[in-house]
Design an enzyme around this catalytic site. Structure first.
Site, PDB file in Angstrom:
ATOM      1  N   GLY A  70       0.820  -1.201   0.000  1.00 35.64           N
ATOM      2  CA  GLY A  70       0.000   0.000   0.000  1.00 35.64           C
ATOM      3  C   GLY A  70       0.852   1.247   0.000  1.00 35.64           C
ATOM      4  O   GLY A  70       0.663   2.138   0.821  1.00 35.64           O
ATOM      5  N   HIS A  71       1.808   1.288  -0.930  1.00 33.30           N
ATOM      6  CA  HIS A  71       2.714   2.433  -1.036  1.00 33.30           C
ATOM      7  C   HIS A  71       3.425   2.406  -2.386  1.00 33.30           C
ATOM      8  O   HIS A  71       3.347   1.433  -3.123  1.00 33.30           O
ATOM      9  CB  HIS A  71       3.749   2.418   0.099  1.00 33.30           C
ATOM     10  CG  HIS A  71       4.637   1.219   0.089  1.00 33.30           C
ATOM     11  ND1 HIS A  71       4.362   0.101   0.851  1.00 33.30           N
ATOM     12  CD2 HIS A  71       5.779   0.950  -0.574  1.00 33.30           C
ATOM     13  CE1 HIS A  71       5.306  -0.802   0.638  1.00 33.30           C
ATOM     14  NE2 HIS A  71       6.170  -0.315  -0.234  1.00 33.30           N
ATOM     15  N   SER A  72       4.132   3.495  -2.658  1.00 35.75           N
ATOM     16  CA  SER A  72       5.069   3.538  -3.780  1.00 35.75           C
ATOM     17  C   SER A  72       6.386   4.059  -3.234  1.00 35.75           C
ATOM     18  O   SER A  72       6.471   4.475  -2.084  1.00 35.75           O
ATOM     19  CB  SER A  72       4.557   4.438  -4.915  1.00 35.75           C
ATOM     20  OG  SER A  72       4.563   5.799  -4.524  1.00 35.75           O
ATOM     21  N   ASN A 116       1.957  -0.286  -5.055  1.00 38.47           N
ATOM     22  CA  ASN A 116       1.756  -1.732  -4.999  1.00 38.47           C
ATOM     23  C   ASN A 116       1.103  -2.122  -3.687  1.00 38.47           C
ATOM     24  O   ASN A 116       1.290  -1.471  -2.663  1.00 38.47           O
ATOM     25  CB  ASN A 116       3.076  -2.487  -5.207  1.00 38.47           C
ATOM     26  CG  ASN A 116       3.997  -2.380  -4.025  1.00 38.47           C
ATOM     27  OD1 ASN A 116       3.860  -3.137  -3.067  1.00 38.47           O
ATOM     28  ND2 ASN A 116       4.946  -1.449  -4.071  1.00 38.47           N
ATOM     29  N   VAL A 142       5.872   6.782  -0.404  1.00 43.87           N
ATOM     30  CA  VAL A 142       4.619   7.530  -0.533  1.00 43.87           C
ATOM     31  C   VAL A 142       3.559   6.566  -0.024  1.00 43.87           C
ATOM     32  O   VAL A 142       3.276   5.556  -0.662  1.00 43.87           O
ATOM     33  CB  VAL A 142       4.341   7.948  -1.992  1.00 43.87           C
ATOM     34  CG1 VAL A 142       3.004   8.660  -2.095  1.00 43.87           C
ATOM     35  CG2 VAL A 142       5.469   8.803  -2.531  1.00 43.87           C
TER      36      VAL A 142
END
Length: 147
Positions: free
Chosen positions: A60-62, A107, A132
Site C-alpha cells: 500500500g505504497h510507492s 503496490n 509515498v
C-alpha cells in the site's frame, strides 16, 4: 528511469516477472540471486513477511527511488501494481519467480494463502522519505508530473 521523477514516467508495464535459474538436485532444488546478475539492481535490503492474517493487505505504497523484487518463497499471494491510470494483478506462487516493482508504482500485496512467506529484495536501505504511503498523494505526484 530517472529516479528523481519516477512517478512521472513509471507505468505498470515497467514491472515484470523475472524467472530465476533453478538448480535441480535429488535432495532438493536451489535458486540463487547474486548482485548484478539476476536483478537490475544490487540488493541493499532484504526482508520477509509471514503469518499474515486472512484478509489483511500489505504494501500500500510507492517508492521515489527504491526498486523491489518480490518473491513468494512459500504459498501464494497477489501483488497489484498501479500507475495511477492502470492496474494489473500478478499471482506469485513459485519460489523461482519474482515480480520486479520499479519506483513510482503503487503496490499492494493481498490474498495471502495460509503459511505463505513473502521475500522482498530492495535496491536501497530503508528510508521513510522514499515512501509515498497515501494514495491521494501518489495520485497528486502523477498529476503534477503531467503538468
Amino acid at each position: 528511469m530517472d529516479n528523481k521523477n519516477a512517478h512521472s514516467v513509471a507505468r505498470i508495464n515497467d514491472c515484470r516477472i523475472i524467472s530465476l535459474n533453478r538448480h535441480h538436485h535429488a535432495n532438493g532444488n536451489l535458486t540463487v540471486v547474486e548482485n548484478g546478475v539476476e536483478l537490475p539492481f544490487d540488493v541493499q535490503r532484504t526482508f520477509y513477511i509471514y503469518d499474515v492474517p486472512g484478509g489483511v493487505e500489505r504494501g500500500g505504497h510507492s517508492h521515489h527511488t527504491s526498486q523491489q523484487f518480490i518473491v513468494a518463497i512459500s504459498g501464494s499471494f497477489d501483488v497489484t501494481v498501479d500507475d495511477g491510470r492502470d492496474q494489473f494483478t500478478y499471482t506469485l506462487n513459485r519460489p523461482y519467480q519474482g515480480l520486479l516493482v520499479v519506483p513510482g508504482i503503487w503496490n499492494r500485496l493481498h490474498n495471502f494463502s495460509s503459511g505463505s512467506v513473502c521475500l522482498v529484495l530492495n535496491s536501497h536501505h530503508f528510508d521513510e522519505k522514499d515512501y509515498v504511503r497515501d494514495y491521494d498523494e501518489f495520485l497528486q505526484l502523477k498529476r503534477e508530473s503531467k503538468e
